[in-house]
Design a protein around this motif. Sequence first.
Motif, PDB file in Angstrom:
ATOM      1  N   ALA A   1       0.837  -1.206   0.000  1.00  0.00           N
ATOM      2  CA  ALA A   1       0.000   0.000   0.000  1.00  0.00           C
ATOM      3  C   ALA A   1       0.870   1.253   0.000  1.00  0.00           C
ATOM      4  O   ALA A   1       0.591   2.216  -0.730  1.00  0.00           O
ATOM      5  CB  ALA A   1      -0.944  -0.007   1.193  1.00  0.00           C
ATOM      6  N   ASP A   2       1.935   1.244   0.805  1.00  0.00           N
ATOM      7  CA  ASP A   2       2.851   2.385   0.834  1.00  0.00           C
ATOM      8  C   ASP A   2       3.541   2.571  -0.516  1.00  0.00           C
ATOM      9  O   ASP A   2       3.706   3.696  -0.992  1.00  0.00           O
ATOM     10  CB  ASP A   2       3.915   2.200   1.925  1.00  0.00           C
ATOM     11  CG  ASP A   2       3.350   2.271   3.331  1.00  0.00           C
ATOM     12  OD1 ASP A   2       2.202   2.760   3.506  1.00  0.00           O
ATOM     13  OD2 ASP A   2       4.047   1.829   4.267  1.00  0.00           O
ATOM     14  N   LEU A   3       3.939   1.467  -1.117  1.00  0.00           N
ATOM     15  CA  LEU A   3       4.613   1.527  -2.414  1.00  0.00           C
ATOM     16  C   LEU A   3       3.686   2.079  -3.492  1.00  0.00           C
ATOM     17  O   LEU A   3       4.116   2.833  -4.362  1.00  0.00           O
ATOM     18  CB  LEU A   3       5.125   0.135  -2.804  1.00  0.00           C
ATOM     19  CG  LEU A   3       5.886   0.048  -4.112  1.00  0.00           C
ATOM     20  CD1 LEU A   3       7.110   0.961  -4.097  1.00  0.00           C
ATOM     21  CD2 LEU A   3       6.294  -1.389  -4.379  1.00  0.00           C
ATOM     22  N   LEU A   4       2.423   1.729  -3.418  1.00  0.00           N
ATOM     23  CA  LEU A   4       1.457   2.239  -4.393  1.00  0.00           C
ATOM     24  C   LEU A   4       1.377   3.767  -4.320  1.00  0.00           C
ATOM     25  O   LEU A   4       1.340   4.450  -5.352  1.00  0.00           O
ATOM     26  CB  LEU A   4       0.086   1.613  -4.150  1.00  0.00           C
ATOM     27  CG  LEU A   4      -1.009   1.964  -5.137  1.00  0.00           C
ATOM     28  CD1 LEU A   4      -0.607   1.602  -6.564  1.00  0.00           C
ATOM     29  CD2 LEU A   4      -2.300   1.260  -4.754  1.00  0.00           C
ATOM     30  N   LYS A   5       1.390   4.308  -3.111  1.00  0.00           N
ATOM     31  CA  LYS A   5       1.381   5.772  -2.957  1.00  0.00           C
ATOM     32  C   LYS A   5       2.655   6.374  -3.558  1.00  0.00           C
ATOM     33  O   LYS A   5       2.604   7.380  -4.274  1.00  0.00           O
ATOM     34  CB  LYS A   5       1.276   6.147  -1.485  1.00  0.00           C
ATOM     35  CG  LYS A   5      -0.069   5.831  -0.870  1.00  0.00           C
ATOM     36  CD  LYS A   5      -0.072   6.150   0.609  1.00  0.00           C
ATOM     37  CE  LYS A   5      -1.316   5.606   1.281  1.00  0.00           C
ATOM     38  NZ  LYS A   5      -1.264   5.729   2.727  1.00  0.00           N
ATOM     39  N   SER A   6       3.794   5.757  -3.271  1.00  0.00           N
ATOM     40  CA  SER A   6       5.063   6.248  -3.808  1.00  0.00           C
ATOM     41  C   SER A   6       5.087   6.159  -5.325  1.00  0.00           C
ATOM     42  O   SER A   6       5.618   7.047  -6.004  1.00  0.00           O
ATOM     43  CB  SER A   6       6.238   5.454  -3.231  1.00  0.00           C
ATOM     44  OG  SER A   6       6.335   5.634  -1.851  1.00  0.00           O
ATOM     45  N   ALA A   7       4.529   5.095  -5.867  1.00  0.00           N
ATOM     46  CA  ALA A   7       4.508   4.911  -7.317  1.00  0.00           C
ATOM     47  C   ALA A   7       3.735   6.043  -7.990  1.00  0.00           C
ATOM     48  O   ALA A   7       4.160   6.563  -9.026  1.00  0.00           O
ATOM     49  CB  ALA A   7       3.889   3.560  -7.667  1.00  0.00           C
ATOM     50  N   SER A   8       2.618   6.418  -7.404  1.00  0.00           N
ATOM     51  CA  SER A   8       1.829   7.515  -7.961  1.00  0.00           C
ATOM     52  C   SER A   8       2.648   8.799  -8.000  1.00  0.00           C
ATOM     53  O   SER A   8       2.590   9.559  -8.970  1.00  0.00           O
ATOM     54  CB  SER A   8       0.553   7.728  -7.142  1.00  0.00           C
ATOM     55  OG  SER A   8      -0.278   6.612  -7.241  1.00  0.00           O
ATOM     56  N   GLU A   9       3.426   9.028  -6.951  1.00  0.00           N
ATOM     57  CA  GLU A   9       4.259  10.235  -6.897  1.00  0.00           C
ATOM     58  C   GLU A   9       5.353  10.196  -7.964  1.00  0.00           C
ATOM     59  O   GLU A   9       5.590  11.189  -8.656  1.00  0.00           O
ATOM     60  CB  GLU A   9       4.864  10.381  -5.505  1.00  0.00           C
ATOM     61  CG  GLU A   9       3.846  10.667  -4.424  1.00  0.00           C
ATOM     62  CD  GLU A   9       4.433  10.587  -3.020  1.00  0.00           C
ATOM     63  OE1 GLU A   9       5.665  10.446  -2.876  1.00  0.00           O
ATOM     64  OE2 GLU A   9       3.638  10.666  -2.064  1.00  0.00           O
ATOM     65  N   VAL A  10       6.023   9.046  -8.081  1.00  0.00           N
ATOM     66  CA  VAL A  10       7.107   8.929  -9.063  1.00  0.00           C
ATOM     67  C   VAL A  10       6.557   9.093 -10.480  1.00  0.00           C
ATOM     68  O   VAL A  10       7.144   9.786 -11.313  1.00  0.00           O
ATOM     69  CB  VAL A  10       7.839   7.573  -8.920  1.00  0.00           C
ATOM     70  CG1 VAL A  10       8.784   7.319 -10.080  1.00  0.00           C
ATOM     71  CG2 VAL A  10       8.592   7.510  -7.594  1.00  0.00           C
ATOM     72  N   LEU A  11       5.419   8.468 -10.751  1.00  0.00           N
ATOM     73  CA  LEU A  11       4.857   8.533 -12.095  1.00  0.00           C
ATOM     74  C   LEU A  11       4.335   9.918 -12.457  1.00  0.00           C
ATOM     75  O   LEU A  11       4.318  10.291 -13.625  1.00  0.00           O
ATOM     76  CB  LEU A  11       3.747   7.489 -12.251  1.00  0.00           C
ATOM     77  CG  LEU A  11       4.221   6.040 -12.214  1.00  0.00           C
ATOM     78  CD1 LEU A  11       3.037   5.091 -12.198  1.00  0.00           C
ATOM     79  CD2 LEU A  11       5.157   5.741 -13.369  1.00  0.00           C
ATOM     80  N   SER A  12       3.912  10.678 -11.463  1.00  0.00           N
ATOM     81  CA  SER A  12       3.411  12.022 -11.755  1.00  0.00           C
ATOM     82  C   SER A  12       4.525  13.074 -11.777  1.00  0.00           C
ATOM     83  O   SER A  12       4.299  14.205 -12.182  1.00  0.00           O
ATOM     84  CB  SER A  12       2.341  12.423 -10.732  1.00  0.00           C
ATOM     85  OG  SER A  12       2.908  12.545  -9.452  1.00  0.00           O
ATOM     86  N   ASP A  13       5.727  12.683 -11.384  1.00  0.00           N
ATOM     87  CA  ASP A  13       6.869  13.604 -11.354  1.00  0.00           C
ATOM     88  C   ASP A  13       7.566  13.588 -12.711  1.00  0.00           C
ATOM     89  O   ASP A  13       8.159  12.580 -13.113  1.00  0.00           O
ATOM     90  CB  ASP A  13       7.845  13.186 -10.253  1.00  0.00           C
ATOM     91  CG  ASP A  13       9.013  14.128 -10.097  1.00  0.00           C
ATOM     92  OD1 ASP A  13       9.151  15.080 -10.901  1.00  0.00           O
ATOM     93  OD2 ASP A  13       9.812  13.906  -9.167  1.00  0.00           O
TER      94      ASP A  13
END
Length: 115
Positions: free
Chosen positions: A47-59
């Motif tokens: 779940a934490d990784l999913l949040k981080s993934a969204s951030e990386v992909l939107s950056d």
Amino acid sequence: MTHHDELRLLPWEGPEGKPCFLSADDSSGYLSRLADNTEAVQLGLGADLLKSASEVLSDSTSTSVDLRALAGALTSALRDVLRVAESRGHRLSPAAGAVQGDDEDGPRLPAAAFG
């Protein structure tokens, strides 16, 4: 004693990447509790990784190295989550997962799920 078809798939791999199973009548034993806690940690990390993934992909400044690292981490987390789902699915009673509309091939998604 637990029957062969009642073995619990554990949330970690054994030597050479082979699955590990637990044969125990008592679901409150040490290894069962350890497996439950490990599953909870794996799901939380996913779940934490999913949040981080969204951030990386939107950056827009994320590099290919960032994306490769993300893909590797997501692959590992997905492997863990699928193992947890498989283990928990095997432990459900046959009637627990059945829903009207299911057939011998398993559950069917509602048509609305496809848009």
